[in-house]
Design a protein around this motif. Structure first.
Motif, PDB file in Angstrom:
ATOM      1  N   GLY A   1      47.193   4.102  13.825  1.00 27.73           N
ATOM      2  CA  GLY A   1      46.836   2.698  13.950  1.00 27.73           C
ATOM      3  C   GLY A   1      47.891   1.750  13.402  1.00 27.73           C
ATOM      4  O   GLY A   1      47.655   0.550  13.325  1.00 27.73           O
ATOM      5  N   VAL A   2      49.040   2.280  13.040  1.00 24.78           N
ATOM      6  CA  VAL A   2      50.113   1.458  12.489  1.00 24.78           C
ATOM      7  C   VAL A   2      50.911   0.824  13.629  1.00 24.78           C
ATOM      8  O   VAL A   2      51.350   1.531  14.542  1.00 24.78           O
ATOM      9  CB  VAL A   2      51.059   2.305  11.607  1.00 24.78           C
ATOM     10  CG1 VAL A   2      52.209   1.445  11.078  1.00 24.78           C
ATOM     11  CG2 VAL A   2      50.276   2.933  10.464  1.00 24.78           C
ATOM     12  N   PRO A   3      51.100  -0.507  13.618  1.00 20.12           N
ATOM     13  CA  PRO A   3      51.895  -1.158  14.667  1.00 20.12           C
ATOM     14  C   PRO A   3      53.299  -0.571  14.740  1.00 20.12           C
ATOM     15  O   PRO A   3      53.910  -0.272  13.712  1.00 20.12           O
ATOM     16  CB  PRO A   3      51.933  -2.624  14.218  1.00 20.12           C
ATOM     17  CG  PRO A   3      50.689  -2.792  13.392  1.00 20.12           C
ATOM     18  CD  PRO A   3      50.525  -1.489  12.676  1.00 20.12           C
ATOM     19  N   VAL A   4      53.800  -0.380  15.958  1.00 21.21           N
ATOM     20  CA  VAL A   4      55.123   0.212  16.152  1.00 21.21           C
ATOM     21  C   VAL A   4      56.044  -0.745  16.901  1.00 21.21           C
ATOM     22  O   VAL A   4      55.600  -1.732  17.484  1.00 21.21           O
ATOM     23  CB  VAL A   4      55.026   1.549  16.922  1.00 21.21           C
ATOM     24  CG1 VAL A   4      54.204   2.569  16.148  1.00 21.21           C
ATOM     25  CG2 VAL A   4      54.420   1.330  18.315  1.00 21.21           C
ATOM     26  N   TYR A   5      57.324  -0.404  16.877  1.00 20.93           N
ATOM     27  CA  TYR A   5      58.368  -1.131  17.587  1.00 20.93           C
ATOM     28  C   TYR A   5      58.362  -2.605  17.173  1.00 20.93           C
ATOM     29  O   TYR A   5      57.938  -3.486  17.909  1.00 20.93           O
ATOM     30  CB  TYR A   5      58.177  -0.969  19.096  1.00 20.93           C
ATOM     31  CG  TYR A   5      59.320  -1.436  19.956  1.00 20.93           C
ATOM     32  CD1 TYR A   5      60.562  -1.790  19.428  1.00 20.93           C
ATOM     33  CD2 TYR A   5      59.153  -1.528  21.336  1.00 20.93           C
ATOM     34  CE1 TYR A   5      61.588  -2.229  20.234  1.00 20.93           C
ATOM     35  CE2 TYR A   5      60.177  -1.956  22.163  1.00 20.93           C
ATOM     36  CZ  TYR A   5      61.391  -2.315  21.606  1.00 20.93           C
ATOM     37  OH  TYR A   5      62.410  -2.748  22.418  1.00 20.93           O
ATOM     38  N   HIS A   6      58.853  -2.834  15.975  1.00 17.69           N
ATOM     39  CA  HIS A   6      58.822  -4.159  15.351  1.00 17.69           C
ATOM     40  C   HIS A   6      59.450  -5.236  16.238  1.00 17.69           C
ATOM     41  O   HIS A   6      58.931  -6.361  16.317  1.00 17.69           O
ATOM     42  CB  HIS A   6      59.542  -4.118  14.002  1.00 17.69           C
ATOM     43  CG  HIS A   6      59.603  -5.439  13.306  1.00 17.69           C
ATOM     44  ND1 HIS A   6      58.511  -6.010  12.678  1.00 17.69           N
ATOM     45  CD2 HIS A   6      60.643  -6.321  13.166  1.00 17.69           C
ATOM     46  CE1 HIS A   6      58.869  -7.174  12.168  1.00 17.69           C
ATOM     47  NE2 HIS A   6      60.152  -7.396  12.448  1.00 17.69           N
ATOM     48  N   GLN A   7      60.519  -4.905  16.920  1.00 15.57           N
ATOM     49  CA  GLN A   7      61.204  -5.911  17.730  1.00 15.57           C
ATOM     50  C   GLN A   7      60.300  -6.417  18.854  1.00 15.57           C
ATOM     51  O   GLN A   7      60.285  -7.613  19.167  1.00 15.57           O
ATOM     52  CB  GLN A   7      62.495  -5.307  18.306  1.00 15.57           C
ATOM     53  CG  GLN A   7      63.501  -6.325  18.828  1.00 15.57           C
ATOM     54  CD  GLN A   7      63.314  -6.606  20.310  1.00 15.57           C
ATOM     55  OE1 GLN A   7      62.582  -5.913  21.017  1.00 15.57           O
ATOM     56  NE2 GLN A   7      63.972  -7.645  20.794  1.00 15.57           N
ATOM     57  N   LEU A   8      59.506  -5.520  19.450  1.00 17.78           N
ATOM     58  CA  LEU A   8      58.565  -5.946  20.485  1.00 17.78           C
ATOM     59  C   LEU A   8      57.412  -6.747  19.881  1.00 17.78           C
ATOM     60  O   LEU A   8      56.947  -7.730  20.463  1.00 17.78           O
ATOM     61  CB  LEU A   8      58.019  -4.730  21.239  1.00 17.78           C
ATOM     62  CG  LEU A   8      56.985  -5.020  22.337  1.00 17.78           C
ATOM     63  CD1 LEU A   8      57.568  -5.944  23.397  1.00 17.78           C
ATOM     64  CD2 LEU A   8      56.493  -3.722  22.968  1.00 17.78           C
ATOM     65  N   GLN A   9      56.959  -6.347  18.712  1.00 20.41           N
ATOM     66  CA  GLN A   9      55.899  -7.096  18.026  1.00 20.41           C
ATOM     67  C   GLN A   9      56.327  -8.555  17.839  1.00 20.41           C
ATOM     68  O   GLN A   9      55.527  -9.477  18.009  1.00 20.41           O
ATOM     69  CB  GLN A   9      55.600  -6.469  16.669  1.00 20.41           C
ATOM     70  CG  GLN A   9      55.086  -5.040  16.685  1.00 20.41           C
ATOM     71  CD  GLN A   9      53.618  -4.919  17.029  1.00 20.41           C
ATOM     72  OE1 GLN A   9      52.871  -5.889  16.942  1.00 20.41           O
ATOM     73  NE2 GLN A   9      53.182  -3.739  17.410  1.00 20.41           N
ATOM     74  N   GLU A  10      57.593  -8.759  17.500  1.00 22.84           N
ATOM     75  CA  GLU A  10      58.107 -10.103  17.255  1.00 22.84           C
ATOM     76  C   GLU A  10      58.262 -10.914  18.546  1.00 22.84           C
ATOM     77  O   GLU A  10      58.332 -12.139  18.506  1.00 22.84           O
ATOM     78  CB  GLU A  10      59.454 -10.027  16.527  1.00 22.84           C
ATOM     79  CG  GLU A  10      59.364  -9.492  15.111  1.00 22.84           C
ATOM     80  CD  GLU A  10      58.509 -10.366  14.214  1.00 22.84           C
ATOM     81  OE1 GLU A  10      58.755 -11.581  14.163  1.00 22.84           O
ATOM     82  OE2 GLU A  10      57.578  -9.839  13.573  1.00 22.84           O
ATOM     83  N   ARG A  11      58.288 -10.231  19.684  1.00 23.31           N
ATOM     84  CA  ARG A  11      58.403 -10.921  20.980  1.00 23.31           C
ATOM     85  C   ARG A  11      57.043 -11.157  21.630  1.00 23.31           C
ATOM     86  O   ARG A  11      56.958 -11.693  22.739  1.00 23.31           O
ATOM     87  CB  ARG A  11      59.264 -10.083  21.938  1.00 23.31           C
ATOM     88  CG  ARG A  11      60.742 -10.072  21.602  1.00 23.31           C
ATOM     89  CD  ARG A  11      61.447  -8.899  22.286  1.00 23.31           C
ATOM     90  NE  ARG A  11      61.055  -8.745  23.691  1.00 23.31           N
ATOM     91  CZ  ARG A  11      61.051  -7.578  24.340  1.00 23.31           C
ATOM     92  NH1 ARG A  11      61.407  -6.459  23.713  1.00 23.31           N
ATOM     93  NH2 ARG A  11      60.697  -7.521  25.596  1.00 23.31           N
ATOM     94  N   THR A  12      55.975 -10.750  20.973  1.00 20.96           N
ATOM     95  CA  THR A  12      54.633 -10.784  21.562  1.00 20.96           C
ATOM     96  C   THR A  12      53.855 -12.036  21.149  1.00 20.96           C
ATOM     97  O   THR A  12      53.810 -12.392  19.979  1.00 20.96           O
ATOM     98  CB  THR A  12      53.842  -9.530  21.149  1.00 20.96           C
ATOM     99  OG1 THR A  12      54.520  -8.369  21.640  1.00 20.96           O
ATOM    100  CG2 THR A  12      52.429  -9.553  21.721  1.00 20.96           C
ATOM    101  N   ILE A  13      53.235 -12.665  22.139  1.00 22.35           N
ATOM    102  CA  ILE A  13      52.360 -13.810  21.896  1.00 22.35           C
ATOM    103  C   ILE A  13      50.924 -13.293  21.933  1.00 22.35           C
ATOM    104  O   ILE A  13      50.317 -13.151  22.997  1.00 22.35           O
ATOM    105  CB  ILE A  13      52.548 -14.912  22.958  1.00 22.35           C
ATOM    106  CG1 ILE A  13      54.014 -15.326  23.057  1.00 22.35           C
ATOM    107  CG2 ILE A  13      51.653 -16.109  22.636  1.00 22.35           C
ATOM    108  CD1 ILE A  13      54.578 -15.938  21.797  1.00 22.35           C
ATOM    109  N   GLY A  14      50.403 -12.951  20.787  1.00 20.21           N
ATOM    110  CA  GLY A  14      49.042 -12.418  20.716  1.00 20.21           C
ATOM    111  C   GLY A  14      48.612 -12.284  19.276  1.00 20.21           C
ATOM    112  O   GLY A  14      49.445 -12.167  18.368  1.00 20.21           O
ATOM    113  N   ILE A  15      47.320 -12.301  19.057  1.00 20.11           N
ATOM    114  CA  ILE A  15      46.785 -12.158  17.702  1.00 20.11           C
ATOM    115  C   ILE A  15      47.225 -10.806  17.133  1.00 20.11           C
ATOM    116  O   ILE A  15      47.275  -9.807  17.849  1.00 20.11           O
ATOM    117  CB  ILE A  15      45.249 -12.287  17.697  1.00 20.11           C
ATOM    118  CG1 ILE A  15      44.708 -12.414  16.271  1.00 20.11           C
ATOM    119  CG2 ILE A  15      44.590 -11.146  18.437  1.00 20.11           C
ATOM    120  CD1 ILE A  15      43.235 -12.760  16.196  1.00 20.11           C
TER     121      ILE A  15
END
Length: 321
Positions: A251-265
């Motif tokens: 359940g740990v968020p992965v791929y930090h660079q994509l997380q930073e490009r995402t518009i979502g809660i």
């Protein structure tokens, strides 16, 4: 009286007569007024649902719901009984009917309700009967896709859900995945997005779907991801996503660079919502649903029996095999 109403009466009766729960406990677990629970028990008797056993419904299904709810400390669990002979469309339709009834009882006056998007949630909204919720606002939990049938777009779902409850709407005007972190952060920090962020900080209910595979051919939005994105997601062992936030088996968020490009809660913020509901089915989504459940990103789940059984199997629990 429709099937879903009878099912709810049967469930209340099961909890009271078989599980020996008090009316106060049932009220808290199901989010229904205690006085209403009393009337429902009386109606269950009147309708002939209560004899020595629960009639017309599989009491083992209710036992599975209670077992699963207690095991993972969830607020509510609603499990649909599906038949192996049914088609995927029939199973999805049964899930949508059950989810619609679940959501209809969940949304109250003076709430802020967020919803993500996709075909499952769209079908659920189609099944919803109209109900008036005083001063309730509906907002998106993620940006929109690039190319998608308009009926599945998050703004369409927000509008339709608000219309069914005679509520107000807020919309998003950005795609869910941006080309760069800089563009995404610019949107999130912009004046126009301030309202959406404020709603995310004060949500009463969140309704989400779950993606369970990295197969872009089955997705309605992943054309926004590049081959490099897919390679990184596979490398970091992503098992699924929710509100377009990918995570691994723990359940740990992965791929930090994509997380930073995402518009979502964010998933952490989703976990803070008083009632966060995942509506999803399919054994290909079981690993993702299990990860979200363990990590407490959601506290309510609507799914079907085969999906829940597979989640337990993945958790090395064969109690209901």
């Amino acid at each position: 009286m429709n099937h879903e109403r009878k099912k709810l009466l049967a469930k209340v009766a099961y909890l009271y007569y078989v599980e020996n729960k008090t009316q106060a406990e049932i009220s808290k677990n199901l989010g229904i007024y205690r006085t209403t629970i009393s009337r429902m028990l009386a109606q269950a008797k009147k309708e002939g649902l209560v004899k020595i056993d629960i009639l017309g419904f599989d009491s083992e299904l209710f036992a599975l719901e209670e077992y699963f709810r207690k095991k993972y400390n969830l607020h509510q669990v609603d499990i649909v009984s599906t038949n192996s002979n049914e088609s995927e469309d029939e199973k999805n339709d049964a899930l949508a009917c059950s989810a619609a009834n679940f959501v209809r009882t969940l949304i109250l006056d003076n709430q802020i309700v967020g919803i993500s998007w996709g075909s499952t949630l769209s079908k659920m909204i189609e099944k919803l009967d109209n109900r008036h919720a005083e001063n309730t606002l509906f907002c998106p939990l993620a940006g929109g896709p690039s190319h998608i049938h308009s009926k599945y777009h998050v703004n369409t779902l927000v509008y339709e859900l608000a219309r069914k409850f005679h509520g107000r709407s807020a919309f998003v005007n950005a795609t869910v995945v941006q080309e760069s972190e800089k563009i995404a952060q610019g949107i999130l920090q912009s004046k126009y997005f301030e309202e959406i962020l404020n709603y995310w900080n004060h949500l009463d209910v969140a309704i989400v779907g779950v993606g369970g595979t990295l197969d872009e051919s089955t997705s309605q939005w992943r054309d926004l991801l590049s081959k490099k994105d897919y390679q990184n997601l596979e490398k970091e062992q992503a098992v699924g996503e929710c509100t377009c936030r990918f995570f691994n088996q723990k359940g740990v968020p992965v791929y930090h660079q994509l997380q930073e490009r995402t518009i979502g809660i964010s998933l952490d913020k989703l976990a803070q919502v008083p009632k966060s509901v995942a509506i999803a089915r399919g054994t290909q989504k079981s690993q993702a649903l299990l990860a979200m459940t363990r990590k407490k990103y959601i506290n309510c789940i609507v799914s079907d029996r085969e999906t829940i059984i597979e989640m337990l199997r993945l958790d090395n629990d064969d109690s209901f095999q």
